[in-house]
Design a protein around this motif. Structure first.
Motif, PDB file in Angstrom:
ATOM      1  N   PHE A  13       0.855  -1.171   0.000  1.00 51.35           N
ATOM      2  CA  PHE A  13       0.000   0.000   0.000  1.00 51.35           C
ATOM      3  C   PHE A  13       0.888   1.216   0.000  1.00 51.35           C
ATOM      4  CE2 PHE A  13       0.689   1.110   4.415  1.00 51.35           C
ATOM      5  CZ  PHE A  13       1.095  -0.103   4.948  1.00 51.35           C
ATOM      6  N   SER A  14       0.416   2.282  -0.609  1.00 56.74           N
ATOM      7  CA  SER A  14       1.239   3.470  -0.752  1.00 56.74           C
ATOM      8  C   SER A  14       0.404   4.711  -0.539  1.00 56.74           C
ATOM      9  CB  SER A  14       1.871   3.517  -2.146  1.00 56.74           C
ATOM     10  OG  SER A  14       0.868   3.679  -3.109  1.00 56.74           O
ATOM     11  N   LEU A  15       1.097   5.772  -0.296  1.00 54.01           N
ATOM     12  CA  LEU A  15       0.429   7.050  -0.078  1.00 54.01           C
ATOM     13  C   LEU A  15      -0.199   7.565  -1.350  1.00 54.01           C
ATOM     14  CD1 LEU A  15       0.271   9.041   2.400  1.00 54.01           C
ATOM     15  CD2 LEU A  15       1.861  10.418   1.115  1.00 54.01           C
ATOM     16  N   THR A 614       2.864  -6.378   9.352  1.00 52.78           N
ATOM     17  CA  THR A 614       2.166  -6.258  10.632  1.00 52.78           C
ATOM     18  C   THR A 614       2.867  -5.255  11.536  1.00 52.78           C
ATOM     19  OG1 THR A 614       1.608  -8.604  10.400  1.00 52.78           O
ATOM     20  CG2 THR A 614       1.175  -7.578  12.525  1.00 52.78           C
ATOM     21  N   ALA A 615       4.184  -5.217  11.482  1.00 52.37           N
ATOM     22  CA  ALA A 615       4.924  -4.245  12.293  1.00 52.37           C
ATOM     23  C   ALA A 615       4.534  -2.830  11.921  1.00 52.37           C
ATOM     24  CB  ALA A 615       6.426  -4.455  12.109  1.00 52.37           C
ATOM     25  N   VAL A 616       4.405  -2.575  10.625  1.00 49.13           N
ATOM     26  CA  VAL A 616       4.031  -1.237  10.168  1.00 49.13           C
ATOM     27  C   VAL A 616       2.649  -0.860  10.685  1.00 49.13           C
ATOM     28  CG1 VAL A 616       3.346   0.044   8.110  1.00 49.13           C
ATOM     29  CG2 VAL A 616       5.520  -1.161   8.144  1.00 49.13           C
ATOM     30  N   VAL A 617       1.687  -1.783  10.560  1.00 49.65           N
ATOM     31  CA  VAL A 617       0.322  -1.480  10.983  1.00 49.65           C
ATOM     32  C   VAL A 617       0.249  -1.312  12.496  1.00 49.65           C
ATOM     33  CG1 VAL A 617      -2.031  -2.366  11.078  1.00 49.65           C
ATOM     34  CG2 VAL A 617      -0.678  -2.658   9.002  1.00 49.65           C
ATOM     35  N   SER A 618       0.911  -2.204  13.227  1.00 53.89           N
ATOM     36  CA  SER A 618       0.866  -2.140  14.686  1.00 53.89           C
ATOM     37  C   SER A 618       1.488  -0.849  15.205  1.00 53.89           C
ATOM     38  CB  SER A 618       1.587  -3.350  15.284  1.00 53.89           C
ATOM     39  OG  SER A 618       1.588  -3.292  16.692  1.00 53.89           O
ATOM     40  N   LEU A 619       2.646  -0.524  14.675  1.00 55.32           N
ATOM     41  CA  LEU A 619       3.340   0.677  15.147  1.00 55.32           C
ATOM     42  C   LEU A 619       2.609   1.946  14.725  1.00 55.32           C
ATOM     43  CD1 LEU A 619       5.849   1.375  16.760  1.00 55.32           C
ATOM     44  CD2 LEU A 619       7.126   1.496  14.620  1.00 55.32           C
ATOM     45  N   ARG A 648       6.268   3.785   5.234  1.00 57.70           N
ATOM     46  CA  ARG A 648       5.056   2.958   5.236  1.00 57.70           C
ATOM     47  C   ARG A 648       4.325   3.071   6.568  1.00 57.70           C
ATOM     48  NH1 ARG A 648       5.553  -2.894   4.017  1.00 57.70           N
ATOM     49  NH2 ARG A 648       3.326  -2.674   3.623  1.00 57.70           N
ATOM     50  N   ALA A 649       5.079   3.187   7.662  1.00 59.22           N
ATOM     51  CA  ALA A 649       4.442   3.327   8.974  1.00 59.22           C
ATOM     52  C   ALA A 649       3.664   4.634   9.051  1.00 59.22           C
ATOM     53  CB  ALA A 649       5.488   3.244  10.080  1.00 59.22           C
ATOM     54  N   LEU A 650       4.255   5.714   8.545  1.00 59.21           N
ATOM     55  CA  LEU A 650       3.552   6.992   8.551  1.00 59.21           C
ATOM     56  C   LEU A 650       2.341   6.953   7.637  1.00 59.21           C
ATOM     57  CD1 LEU A 650       6.509   9.554   8.501  1.00 59.21           C
ATOM     58  CD2 LEU A 650       5.401   8.440  10.441  1.00 59.21           C
ATOM     59  N   TYR A 723      10.895  12.318   0.394  1.00 58.70           N
ATOM     60  CA  TYR A 723       9.471  11.989   0.221  1.00 58.70           C
ATOM     61  C   TYR A 723       8.642  13.263   0.049  1.00 58.70           C
ATOM     62  CZ  TYR A 723      10.796   7.282   1.506  1.00 58.70           C
ATOM     63  OH  TYR A 723      11.384   6.045   1.530  1.00 58.70           O
ATOM     64  N   TRP A 724       9.120  14.081  -0.859  1.00 55.25           N
ATOM     65  CA  TRP A 724       8.507  15.383  -1.086  1.00 55.25           C
ATOM     66  C   TRP A 724       7.093  15.253  -1.638  1.00 55.25           C
ATOM     67  CZ3 TRP A 724       9.420  20.483  -0.326  1.00 55.25           C
ATOM     68  CH2 TRP A 724       8.739  21.383  -1.117  1.00 55.25           C
TER      69      TRP A 724
END
Length: 1002
Positions: A13-15, A614-619, A648-650, A723-724
């Motif tokens: 998934f991406s921004l 899962t780490a990304v979603v959890s955090l 990805r976490a953000l 990531y401008w």
């Protein structure tokens, strides 16, 4: 990333997906934890828990971190380094137990004394809970806390022992550990011969029989647990001691009342010798005080069983209490030296001799030497002794505790089961019986010539089942069976006992599957988003509610989490996606607790132990709780250190927050319109013929918790290097969200976003990673054409650009990359420009509200006020310019072009009408030139290259514009005739004033 759970195939998934107005590419499925707003509301009740366990939580994390940094070079079967971690956890729990024990021991002893059971006869009432202040733990603690930490210490001890069983290491045989040293497995190198002592044979048996060693390990652990129960043996027999009617120290008195009765008979009969059971009239004269039975005539230990007679009731209580004490010593694993000393002190030597035959009681710690010559010889008496003990426990007329003692020594199961009152007792009885039975079979197979002659005669007295005719069961079968035993069912269903049982039965993965599935279901039920896959639904997960690991039982969740991470370090495979999901559910729940408890710096460590997705979603669920700049910077550094995908976490954080508050970017035509801005007062509130004014507080200051969460989530992007395009696209999405879903029809959230994240500040923070220097590109004006590269779907041109390269410089002094960055930021900047205009309206409104009294208008205060109004008008004029040409006219695709057009229609007409209204209202006090500026708007709208007129036409508001411009023109005429305001001689003024060069009205 090393040592993470196996990752299944999950779409990325991406921004960019939601920056185009889509939330379809969502993060992988995860537990539907409470929303971010719910987390905020839950913080206060959790504070006491966080304070109480804060120190231990940090110590657990530090210990885990040390193991995480270790790079295993030995085989996976070596658990040495995992044992170091387990020992560390056990020490943390042990230190906590010692501290709480010093505080709560008196209260716990009182509870144990008052707890009714078959051993004692105390009252059933329980004392009030007296909470005591724990200075070190900085919170209130109770006896229940002490008991929980004792169970935790026992669980870590058990895990360490079972790891030694499952992952044997030669290093552990030669290296002293903090675990009990007598549990070090004997070496297989030593052999046996015909003259080996039974201790040597026993060691050889444990060294070569893996199942026997496992059972021996569990038996010793159960003994250690019993010894650490916190209740002294004297307290166990205290109630029965009262029934013995002789005060304390009853061991020193033996059968006192029966002895006195025998002496009385001897005095009556004048017999110098001992009484005999067949003496004339003895059955009627020598009877108990209650006249219910005949008494023994002699006082040797076997008199009761040999003569078939009884004792005085007080002596029976004494006998029961004495054997209860012996049972407690055997059950707690006391060695023979301890038992002998206790019996010698109380003049009961024969009881110690009766229990001397168990070779396990002579196995001392490995750093001490002990040799008992009597135990190294007479092999036959040792084997025969166990059988005689079993026969006595099976057929002898004795108390149940005496039978239980002989049952433990011989392995006769039924007699021990009769006194089992707890889960531990029941498991001890079976494992002890199975162990000794295996040992006897080992001797019969390997050293049959040393057995007594006729010992295995099928018709002999010793041929009976040591298990009462029941077949041998595995550890898991025993544990499941205890759930159906009436007096053990409640304890057997306790989650902590289930956890211990899973370690003993080697079913920890199934335990995690069952309880993790329940945890997922409970968490997801709140939002009704739980959809179990068929593979998981077909598993045996239907458990009694009492088995559920409650989401707020953070101590148990912490234990399960760390055990899972230890097995992960040892290379345990979780057998597919369903096991990985449920295991990570515990890790995620623990991360959730840490976040609520304010331990945010520990979150990346635990998140790094999960699969990347899962780490990304959890955090990402925990990031909105971090609001301080320094804490955010630290969190970002820790995430990078533990190799967590920060972008990805953000991204996931923002998606989750938007999903929590129910924000969906509509991509269909079901609801295509944005609600129009409402700046001007509704028609009819003013006198007819007057211009509509700007409403007081039209933007509003209401910001919901959810909107705060969105803004906090976006602020994280300022800390992310580069990531401008994604950052600017994310900000544009938030602006659109606030415009489309304003709280209470206000724009407070949009105003707050424009205040906290300005484009100028964002530009300086982001450009350093791209250009190699800080640059504020907000000063690139419209006279520099937007970047000619056309629409782009990515940031490759920026990312591939040489940081030192500003060779392509325009006449205005801006490099090609800067112009490209400006083009990418166009949408975000346009929204900020809109908010700047609205904010300028608010400032103008605040200035107008300071209007002095009519009598003061000509004075100093009036002049100061007019200057303030003039400055605010100048700000409005300056801020409005970007909206007149090219505002939201550079979309990235056709879909965005359509959306931008809807936003322009919702915003531009109202903003421009409010602009004219503000200048008109100010002109009468400041300058007639303001009317000219408002009339210039008409010229701008009417120009051929105008992109504003279509907004008025499509919304049907062109008549309003014509009317307000006509009203403005009238005001100019009146101002010219009255000579009010500051005059301006110019061609434009004469044109808009309606007069020709001769001064005639045209």
């Amino acid at each position: 990333m090393e040592d993470t759970f196996e990752q299944d195939d999950t779409s990325d998934f991406s921004l960019e997906a939601f920056s185009n107005g889509s939330l379809e590419n969502s993060p992988p499925a995860s537990p539907a934890w409470p929303t971010v707003s719910d987390v905020h509301r839950a913080l206060r009740p959790l504070q006491a828990t966080a304070d109480r366990v804060g120190k231990q939580v940090e110590e657990f994390a530090e210990t885990l971190d040390r193991l995480s940094k270790y790079r295993r070079e030995t085989s996976e079967a070596d658990c040495t380094h995992a044992l170091t971690l387990v020992d560390g956890y056990r020490k943390i729990a042990g230190d906590t137990v010692e501290y709480l024990r010093a505080i709560h021991t008196p209260e716990k002893q009182k509870r144990l004394y008052q707890k009714p059971n078959e051993k004692t006869r105390g009252c059933a009432s329980s004392p009030d809970i007296q909470r005591r202040r724990s200075k070190d733990l900085d919170s209130y603690t109770t006896v229940e806390d002490l008991e929980k930490w004792q169970q935790e210490e026992q669980t870590w001890h058990l895990l360490g022992l079972m790891l030694q069983v499952e992952y044997p290491s030669s290093e552990l045989r030669t290296k002293r550990t903090s675990l009990n040293e007598r549990l070090v497995r004997p070496s297989k190198e030593s052999g046996i011969h015909p003259y080996s002592s039974e201790n040597e044979v026993w060691s050889h048996f444990l060294a070569h029989d893996d199942q026997a060693w496992e059972r021996h390990t569990v038996v010793e652990w159960l003994r250690i647990c019993a010894d650490g129960s916190g209740r002294e043996i004297e307290q166990v027999v205290q109630d029965i001691e009262v029934s013995a009617d002789r005060g304390t120290g009853l061991w020193a008195h033996s059968w006192l009342y029966t002895k006195e009765a025998i002496k009385g008979q001897k005095r009556l009969r004048s017999w110098p010798q001992a009484l005999a059971a067949d003496s004339p009239g003895i059955d009627t004269s020598l009877r108990s005080s209650d006249r219910t039975k005949s008494l023994v005539t002699q006082l040797d230990p076997d008199a009761v069983t040999r003569q078939g007679r009884g004792l005085e009731p007080q002596d029976e209580s004494f006998e029961r209490a004495t054997w209860l004490a012996c049972w407690e010593m055997i059950r707690r694993g006391k060695d023979w030296n301890f038992i002998r000393a206790e019996c010698q002190e109380r003049v009961e030597h024969w009881r110690a001799i009766a229990m001397r035959g168990d070779h396990r009681q002579h196995t001392l710690k490995s750093n001490k030497s002990f040799q008992d010559p009597g135990l190294a010889v007479n092999w036959q008496s040792r084997v025969l002794w166990r059988k005689i003990c079993a026969l006595a426990a099976r057929t002898g007329e004795m108390t149940k505790y005496e039978a239980a003692v002989y049952g433990v020594l011989s392995g006769y199961l039924p007699s021990v089961q009769n006194v089992c009152e707890s889960w531990n007792d029941y498991l001890f009885a079976h494992y002890n019986s199975y162990l000794l039975r295996s040992f006897d079979q080992y001797i019969a197979t390997n050293l049959a010539d040393r057995l007594p002659r006729g010992f295995q005669d099928p018709d002999g007295p010793f041929e009976f089942s040591m298990t009462g005719g029941r077949r041998t069961q595995s550890g898991n079968q025993l544990i499941e069976k205890m759930r159906r035993v009436k007096h053990l069912a409640k304890e057997a269903k306790d989650p902590m006992k289930r956890l211990q049982g899973s370690l003993i039965g080697k079913t920890f993965d199934s335990f995690v599957l069952r309880h993790g599935f329940q945890l997922l279901r409970v968490k997801s039920r709140e939002k009704k988003e739980f959809n179990s896959n068929k593979e998981t639904a077909q598993t045996d997960v239907e458990e009694n509610k009492e088995l559920l690991v409650k989401p707020d039982d953070y101590q148990l969740i912490r234990i399960i989490t760390h055990i899972a991470l230890i097995y992960q370090k040892l290379g345990r495979s979780w057998k597919g996606n369903k096991y990985r999901r449920t295991t990570e559910a515990f890790v995620d729940a623990y991360i959730d607790f840490l976040g609520k408890a304010g331990k945010q710096q520990l979150l990346p460590l635990y998140a790094s132990r999960m699969s990347p997705d899962t780490a990304v979603v959890s955090l990402s669920r925990q990031l909105p709780l971090v609001v301080e700049y320094g804490e955010r910077r630290t969190m970002m550094e820790l995430m990078k250190q533990y190799e967590i995908d920060v972008p990805r976490a953000l991204n996931a954080q923002l998606l989750i927050v938007m999903d929590d508050i129910g924000v969906k970017e509509e991509r269909s035509m079901d609801d295509p319109k944005y609600p129009p801005l409402s700046i001007l007062a509704p028609p009819g509130e003013q006198n007819k013929g007057e211009m509509r004014s700007i409403r007081d507080g039209f933007m509003g200051n209401t910001i919901s918790d959810d909107q705060h969460d969105l803004i906090n989530a976006f602020e994280w992007y300022l800390l992310l290097d580069g990531y401008w395009e994604k950052t600017l696209a994310t900000g544009a999405v938030l602006y659109k969200c606030f415009l489309k879903h304003p709280a209470s029809k206000g724009l407070g959230a949009a105003k707050e976003l424009s205040r906290r994240v300005t484009f100028s500040n964002l530009s300086r923070k982001k450009t350093k990673a791209i250009l190699g220097r800080e640059a504020d590109i907000s000063n690139i004006h419209d006279d520099e054409e937007p970047f000619a590269g056309g629409r782009s779907s990515g940031t490759s041109r920026v990312e591939d650009y040489d940081r030192r390269g500003d060779q392509f410089v325009t006449q205005k002094g801006h490099s090609e990359v800067e112009r490209y960055l400006y083009w990418q930021s166009n949408s975000f900047l346009n929204f900020e420009q809109l908010l700047n205009v609205l904010t300028a309206f608010e400032e103008w409104q605040a200035a107008m509200a300071k209007k002095p009294e009519r009598t003061d208008l000509g004075g100093r205060s009036g002049k100061q006020w007019r200057d303030e109004v003039r400055v605010s008008c100048e700000h409005i004029v300056a801020k409005i310019q970007p909206l007149l040409h090219g505002w939201l006219k550079y979309p990235r695709n056709d879909e965005e072009a359509s959306e931008f057009e809807r936003i322009r229609e919702a915003c531009l007409p109202e903003v421009l009408l409010a602009y004219v209204a503000a200048l008109n209202s100010s002109a009468q006090y400041v300058s007639r030139e303001l009317l000219l500026k408002s009339l210039d708007l008409g010229a701008a709208v009417a120009s051929k290259d105008s992109d504003v007129a279509t907004c008025f036409v499509s919304t049907g508001r062109m008549p309003e514009l014509v009317d307000i411009l006509a009203f403005t023109s009238t005001n100019m005429l009146l101002a010219g005739e009255l000579g009010g305001g500051k005059k301006r001689a110019s061609t434009k003024l004469s044109l808009w004033s309606g007069r020709g060069s001769s001064g005639a009205v045209t």
